[in-house]
Write a protein that holds these residues in place. Structure first.
Motif, PDB file in Angstrom:
ATOM      1  N   LEU A 137      29.385  17.949 -16.119  1.00  0.00           N
ATOM      2  CA  LEU A 137      28.565  18.470 -15.093  1.00  0.00           C
ATOM      3  C   LEU A 137      27.563  19.610 -15.238  1.00  0.00           C
ATOM      4  N   CYS A 138      28.094  20.581 -16.156  1.00  0.00           N
ATOM      5  CA  CYS A 138      27.198  21.503 -16.420  1.00  0.00           C
ATOM      6  C   CYS A 138      25.862  20.890 -17.045  1.00  0.00           C
ATOM      7  N   SER A 139      26.093  19.837 -18.028  1.00  0.00           N
ATOM      8  CA  SER A 139      24.765  19.396 -18.667  1.00  0.00           C
ATOM      9  C   SER A 139      24.042  18.615 -17.609  1.00  0.00           C
ATOM     10  N   ARG A 168      30.439  21.712  -5.808  1.00  0.00           N
ATOM     11  CA  ARG A 168      29.319  22.276  -5.019  1.00  0.00           C
ATOM     12  C   ARG A 168      29.092  23.658  -5.504  1.00  0.00           C
ATOM     13  N   GLU A 169      30.334  24.380  -5.791  1.00  0.00           N
ATOM     14  CA  GLU A 169      30.339  25.614  -6.430  1.00  0.00           C
ATOM     15  C   GLU A 169      30.044  25.676  -7.748  1.00  0.00           C
ATOM     16  N   LEU A 170      30.228  24.803  -8.648  1.00  0.00           N
ATOM     17  CA  LEU A 170      29.721  24.495 -10.092  1.00  0.00           C
ATOM     18  C   LEU A 170      27.988  24.426  -9.997  1.00  0.00           C
ATOM     19  N   CYS A 183      26.478  27.409  -9.041  1.00  0.00           N
ATOM     20  CA  CYS A 183      26.430  28.632 -10.140  1.00  0.00           C
ATOM     21  C   CYS A 183      25.494  28.216 -11.208  1.00  0.00           C
ATOM     22  N   ILE A 184      25.266  27.095 -11.537  1.00  0.00           N
ATOM     23  CA  ILE A 184      24.105  26.572 -12.414  1.00  0.00           C
ATOM     24  C   ILE A 184      22.825  27.154 -11.969  1.00  0.00           C
ATOM     25  N   GLU A 185      22.721  26.599 -10.504  1.00  0.00           N
ATOM     26  CA  GLU A 185      21.334  27.066 -10.047  1.00  0.00           C
ATOM     27  C   GLU A 185      21.040  28.587 -10.119  1.00  0.00           C
ATOM     28  N   GLY A 186      22.046  29.327  -9.920  1.00  0.00           N
ATOM     29  CA  GLY A 186      21.980  30.761  -9.945  1.00  0.00           C
ATOM     30  C   GLY A 186      21.562  31.189 -11.273  1.00  0.00           C
ATOM     31  N   ALA A 187      22.233  30.714 -12.208  1.00  0.00           N
ATOM     32  CA  ALA A 187      21.763  31.028 -13.475  1.00  0.00           C
ATOM     33  C   ALA A 187      20.573  30.830 -13.966  1.00  0.00           C
ATOM     34  N   PHE A 188      19.932  29.684 -13.386  1.00  0.00           N
ATOM     35  CA  PHE A 188      18.684  29.515 -13.781  1.00  0.00           C
ATOM     36  C   PHE A 188      17.559  30.530 -13.080  1.00  0.00           C
ATOM     37  N   ASN A 189      18.004  31.230 -12.083  1.00  0.00           N
ATOM     38  CA  ASN A 189      17.174  32.275 -11.519  1.00  0.00           C
ATOM     39  C   ASN A 189      17.216  33.617 -12.348  1.00  0.00           C
ATOM     40  N   LEU A 190      18.336  33.885 -13.077  1.00  0.00           N
ATOM     41  CA  LEU A 190      18.375  35.088 -13.740  1.00  0.00           C
ATOM     42  C   LEU A 190      18.161  34.750 -15.456  1.00  0.00           C
ATOM     43  N   VAL A 191      18.412  33.824 -16.172  1.00  0.00           N
ATOM     44  CA  VAL A 191      18.137  33.653 -17.338  1.00  0.00           C
ATOM     45  C   VAL A 191      17.013  33.830 -17.931  1.00  0.00           C
ATOM     46  N   ASP A 192      17.207  34.777 -19.161  1.00  0.00           N
ATOM     47  CA  ASP A 192      15.938  35.031 -20.242  1.00  0.00           C
ATOM     48  C   ASP A 192      16.187  34.261 -21.466  1.00  0.00           C
TER      49      ASP A 192
END
Length: 455
Positions: free
Chosen positions: A325-327, A362-364, A367-376
């Motif tokens: 699901l992460c992928s 839903r939480e996962l 979580c991935i969407e939130g990471a996209f907003n912060l990742v460098d």
């Protein structure tokens, strides 16, 4: 996923009465009132106005598009029955989707279709426009249920067979496991797929209104009541999905049982029984056997609904799905945000695999969407993961017996782990966690303070 749903809705725009886009503060950015029976203002007149000024009878709690802005998640086929004034009632079906870019929620778009034959004051025996409702039918299929779990694959195959029949179905699964996706998929694989699917969350209805929403009303049955169909009449010929049926009061469960058994519905204040042909799919986010034991679910209703039963395993019990699901979500948000994230680093992957996921898929996804907003860069690291997940990861595990360990130290460490596990299993609901461990709520709360656990 949002893009696919919006593309599907384009085919229905010719039957749509209202398309509206609002910013994240609820101000109108775009408005096209093809046949809006509630507002006679022109499109240019309302640009920039707050939505609740244009529709003062709505609120943050009852407006579909404002709920989407609050939660950041789409709402598909929500039935909305509301009173504009004492003599004018509207039945509509709404679908709304959040509008996002990488860094922010920009707003939301709503597509609304009036279900009445034409704008009018509700008349006795007035009928809902079934063609309009059918045009906004179920949006998900079994292909939208993504898994590599052999258990869940088997469940999908079994339900594909059950969908071809007409039996009632009871779905049990924790919040976020995808109960609504299964309900939509069953309907779309059934002979009723060209007829309405009407979904209603029982927990979202005040107990004083649930009977009128389910079964309808007749003019004069109570102050301000008008002739209005309930959702069972609206879903006639199709499927009704009763989400969180465990929230329905016991006295209403008796009346629901009668409707299911007799295949007729009687509006409040009426003496006539109206024949209906509806398949019922119900869901509960609590174990049905526990509900029966606690007498919060009538046995006769349970057996009537539980003709076909489905338990969706929580994500923590199908760990093989986490990496997959992460992928899947990384690929999805790469397309949605125009990014090129290649995956998770080993530490982030380990943290996500060790986490209990009380909010499940839903939480996962969030979580991935939130990471996209912060990742460098091109790799998601622990720095981009939610703080509450990192906080649980940083808690020290139970120590093994050593010369320095006392029995009290080990007991307290074990007690702390039990409390954390109970919180995860109950989605951090203190009252439910206390009931699970069979201790008073205050005792549970005191122990949380002792071990510095936070919800």
């Amino acid at each position: 996923m949002y893009h696919e749903q919006l593309n599907q809705m384009k085919e229905n725009f010719k039957q749509t009465d209202l398309i509206c886009i609002v910013d994240k503060k609820g101000n109108i950015l775009y408005y096209n009132n093809y046949n809006d029976v509630c507002n006679k203002l022109g499109s240019n007149d309302v640009i920039g106005m707050p939505l609740l000024e244009v529709y003062p009878w709505l609120s943050n709690e009852t407006s579909t598009v404002l709920k989407v802005i609050e939660k950041g998640e789409p709402i598909v086929n929500e039935l909305q029955c509301y009173e504009v004034n004492k003599s004018f009632t509207v039945n509509a079906i709404n679908s709304a989707f959040p509008l996002k870019n990488k860094s922010d929620l920009l707003g939301a778009v709503i597509v609304s279709t009036n279900l009445d034959e034409k704008p009018h004051k509700m008349k006795k025996n007035s009928k809902i426009n079934k063609d309009a409702l059918a045009s906004l039918c179920a949006k998900y299929t079994f292909n939208d249920i993504v898994t590599v779990s052999e258990e869940l694959k088997l469940t999908k195959n079994q339900l594909k067979k059950a969908a071809l029949k007409d039996s009632n179905i009871l779905i049990y699964g924790e919040t976020g496991t995808g109960k609504e996706l299964f309900a939509h998929s069953i309907h779309n694989d059934s002979s009723r797929k060209n007829s309405p699917l009407v979904a209603q969350n029982c927990a979202a209805i005040p107990s004083t209104l649930i009977e009128s929403i389910l079964f309808g009303t007749t003019k004069g049955s109570f102050t301000g009541a008008e002739d209005k169909q309930g959702i069972f009449e609206i879903a006639d010929g199709g499927t009704i999905f009763l989400d969180e049926i465990n929230s329905m009061p016991i006295e209403m469960q008796v009346k629901l049982l009668r409707v299911i058994e007799e295949r007729t519905v009687r509006r409040i204040g009426d003496h006539r029984d109206i024949p209906i042909n509806v398949r019922v799919i119900a869901s509960t986010n609590e174990n049905p056997l526990n509900l029966l034991k606690e007498k919060r679910f009538r046995e006769d209703l349970f057996y009537r609904l539980n003709v076909v039963s489905l338990e969706i395993p929580p994500l923590r019990k199908r760990k093989e799905d986490i990496d997959y699901l992460c992928s899947y979500f990384i690929n999805y948000y790469n397309q949605a945000f125009g990014e090129n994230i290649t995956g998770l680093d080993s530490d982030a992957r380990k943290i996500l695999n060790n986490y209990g996921w009380p909010g499940n898929v839903r939480e996962l996804r969030n979580c991935i969407e939130g990471a996209f907003n912060l990742v460098d860069g091109s790799i998601i690291t622990p720095r981009e993961l939610p703080t509450h997940i990192l906080a649980l990861e940083e808690d020290a595990p139970i120590e093994k017996l050593s010369d320095e360990s006392s029995l009290m130290d080990l007991v307290e460490q074990y007690e702390k782990e039990i409390l954390k596990d109970a919180l995860v299993k109950t989605h951090f609901n203190i009252a439910k966690a206390a009931r699970l461990l069979k201790i008073p709520r205050q005792s549970f709360y005191n122990k949380m303070k002792k071990y510095k656990l936070q919800t």
